[in-house]
Design a protein around this motif. Structure first.
Motif: not given
Length: 650
Positions: A320-334
């Motif tokens: 859904t965020l890629l609808d308006t943004d060219p990329f999305v950053i995701v952090y997998a936190l441990d």
């Protein structure tokens, strides 16, 4: 050869007169709970009664197991083998034959249980270890021979993790006792709980689950009284505050205590009471969180929560965020040792903000106070050590306590999002907020420090999602947070997906491990594992792993991915492991429809807010599976999401 003496309990027949005398002399006096007396003394009386009943009707027997005996020769099986031999020597052939059938069933159940305990898709070495054991070629685990690792060293290691150097005793609330007018647990409800209790390991109180289930008609009344007394007086007996830890190796040959995963075993009765508190009080309070606390982004340990729902939410939010943004950053936190180091004062402060009755809050506080544990390793049991942190893994209240702990962890920048499944946390940052990444990670670390947790940057990862055919690589900034490795693939809750939403790596991993599993099953079948047992193991392990979270990732598969899965299933059908009257596509479609039906028919479902609004009509139409508006289709990858697929297909 090593000789080890084991004790176990077995059934023993009694006459009607013996039953009547025992029940009249033991059970009736403890049937009445003295509300004016000391609660701990009442608990001791009930435990004394349970122990007497257990010793009278199911006395302990001793049997010797040697290192040369196969793993499936348990103490109970060894006892039956000796009894069968005695019957054969005395000429009672028919009784010996009947007992031989029971022995065969016991061995079959042991082998099936051992196979189901092994993760055949991620632990190939463990699979082959089981194959060698069940075929009589098992090797002794050398890790247990390390003299530096003992029950005491392991227990000291776990106690050090679960110790809060900044411990502050949480305050209690004022409460009243209304037990005399309104008992919390009736005898009928307790009977239903005991009658449906699942078989599980007994805690340090040595009261097994099967004994509680067998004696449900007899034990329901005293246990209902004692549970009600515990809840209304906010007193947790000392028997429920002790856990037994069984270390499980994380690797093939562990050499340090940190390479063993602690599995806590708590008393069965304690788990029953904890589930009552969670189901009757904690779960309802989650629907009314106070300001600053939210459970909408937590997909573990609450009604309608699951890893499938978490993955659907994660993929839906990113696309859904890629609808308006060219990329999305995701952090997998441990978070390191998250469940074992939670600060008591922190979690109880958050419990105090929930709409819980005072006596329930006090009961939770009493449960965590002065908890202790021992560790059983090999044939040794360590000394008891007290702990001042941890939410007690293996307890009934521990999972709910962790989601309460994580309820105030939120993004600090509007537009960012989080997806949480217990301690697996995913921070989602669109391109428009890329400069907020350092502040978000700093906020997470500050939250972790306040809760006695630690963010492990080495095991955490960063991935940048883009549209599959996008060419915005030059626009992606360099890693903004030091210590986080930027990866091309991420394994989110057991599902591997690439930065361009390819699921091929996940399918390849599944099929590679399944090929090894099929060979292991064929080996076991050749060594006498019955066909029906092979079918059960295949469905419970192989197909369950392949179909795991399929509604979340099935839409992202390519035609080649689906062909490979279908070819694998057809090959399994030819070998006789599964039914050849269905296909992978049909099974995944059925799983999709079942989950979608649960979502649209339950406004309280965690995924219900993701649905579009209901479209009203002023005229009659043919019956449809749903009346929600159809979302606009903007680009192909967004249409692969579970909800969009089902909204159009149903």
């Amino acid at each position: 050869m090593v000789w080890v003496c084991h004790t176990f309990r077995t059934f023993r027949k009694h006459t009607a007169a013996e039953h009547a005398r025992f029940l009249a002399s033991v059970v009736e006096p403890v049937h009445i709970v003295n509300l004016a007396g000391d609660p701990q003394q009442e608990f001791d009386n009930v435990y004394r009664m349970l122990t007497q009943l257990l010793d009278q009707f199911y006395p302990e027997r001793s049997v010797t197991i040697t290192s040369s005996d196969p793993p499936y020769v348990t103490p109970a099986v060894k006892h039956m083998l000796r009894k069968k031999n005695a019957l054969m020597r005395s000429g009672q052939v028919e009784k010996a034959a009947a007992l031989a059938v029971k022995i065969g069933i016991a061995i079959k159940n042991y082998n099936s249980a051992e196979l189901t305990r092994t993760d055949m898709l991620t632990d190939a070495s463990g699979v082959w270890e089981k194959v060698r054991q069940l075929t009589g070629r098992g090797k002794k685990n050398a890790s247990n021979e390390n003299p530096a690792i003992t029950a005491d060293t392991l227990n000291d290691h776990y106690a050090a993790i679960s110790t809060d150097d900044s411990y502050i005793a949480p305050p209690v609330k004022s409460t009243t006792n209304n037990y005399e007018t309104e008992p919390y647990i009736t005898e009928l409800r307790m009977f239903k709980i005991l009658d449906q209790v699942r078989h599980s390991a007994a805690g340090l109180d040595n009261i097994p689950a099967w004994f509680l289930k067998t004696g449900a008609p007899l034990l329901a009344a005293p246990l209902a009284d004692i549970v009600s007394l515990s809840i209304c007086t906010s007193v947790v007996p000392k028997q429920w505050k002790q856990a037994s830890i069984v270390p499980i190796p994380k690797i093939a040959n562990p050499t340090a205590p940190s390479e063993y995963r602690p599995i806590s075993i708590t008393p069965v009765i304690s788990r029953i009471v904890e589930r009552i508190v969670v189901r009757d009080y904690i779960y309802p309070s989650l629907s009314l969180p106070p300001p600053g606390m939210s459970f909408d982004d937590q997909f573990a340990f609450q009604p309608t929560a699951s890893t499938t729902a978490a993955l659907i939410y994660l993929f839906h939010t990113i696309t859904t965020l890629l609808d308006t943004d060219p990329f999305v950053i995701v952090y997998a936190l441990d978070f390191s040792k998250a469940f074992d180091s939670v600060r008591h004062s922190s979690v109880l402060h958050k419990y105090s903000l929930l709409p819980l009755p005072d006596h329930i809050y006090n009961w939770i506080e009493a449960f965590f106070r002065d908890h202790s544990h021992v560790t059983r390793f090999g044939n040794k049991t360590s000394d008891c050590r007290k702990i001042s942190a941890s939410i007690i893994q293996g307890s009934g209240i521990g999972p709910a306590s962790y989601i309460v702990t994580a309820s105030d962890l939120h993004p600090v920048t509007p537009g960012n999002a989080m997806c949480k499944y217990a301690d697996d946390t995913y921070l989602i940052v669109p391109a428009s907020n890329a400069e907020s990444c350092p502040a978000e990670i700093a906020n997470v670390e500050s939250w972790a420090d306040n809760n006695n947790l630690k963010l492990n940057r080495v095991k955490s990862a960063e991935i940048v999602f883009v549209r599959p055919r996008s060419r915005v690589t030059v626009l992606i900034p360099p890693p903004a947070v030091p210590g986080f490795a930027r990866v091309e693939f991420i394994k989110a809750l057991g599902v591997t997906i690439s930065r361009k939403f390819s699921i091929s790596a996940h399918v390849t991993e599944l099929l590679t491990n399944c090929a090894r599993t099929m060979f292991a099953l064929r080996t076991l079948k050749q060594h006498g594992l019955p066909p029906e047992a092979v079918h059960i193991v295949f469905q419970a392990i192989v197909m369950a792993k392949i179909n795991y979270a399929s509604p979340a990732w099935w839409g992202f598969t390519s035609a080649d991915d689906r062909d490979r899965l279908e070819a694998f299933y057809r090959r399994c059908a030819r070998f006789g492991y599964c039914n050849n009257n269905t296909t992978m596509a049909s099974m995944c479609d059925e799983a999709d429809k079942r989950l979608f039906s649960k979502i649209i028919n339950n406004p309280s479902h965690l995924l219900f807010p993701l649905l579009p609004p209901i479209k009203s009509h002023c005229y009659n139409m043919r019956k449809r599976s749903h009346h929600h508006e159809l979302p606009s289709r903007t680009y192909a990858i967004k249409d692969c999401n579970f909800l969009i697929r089902l909204l159009y297909d149903c």
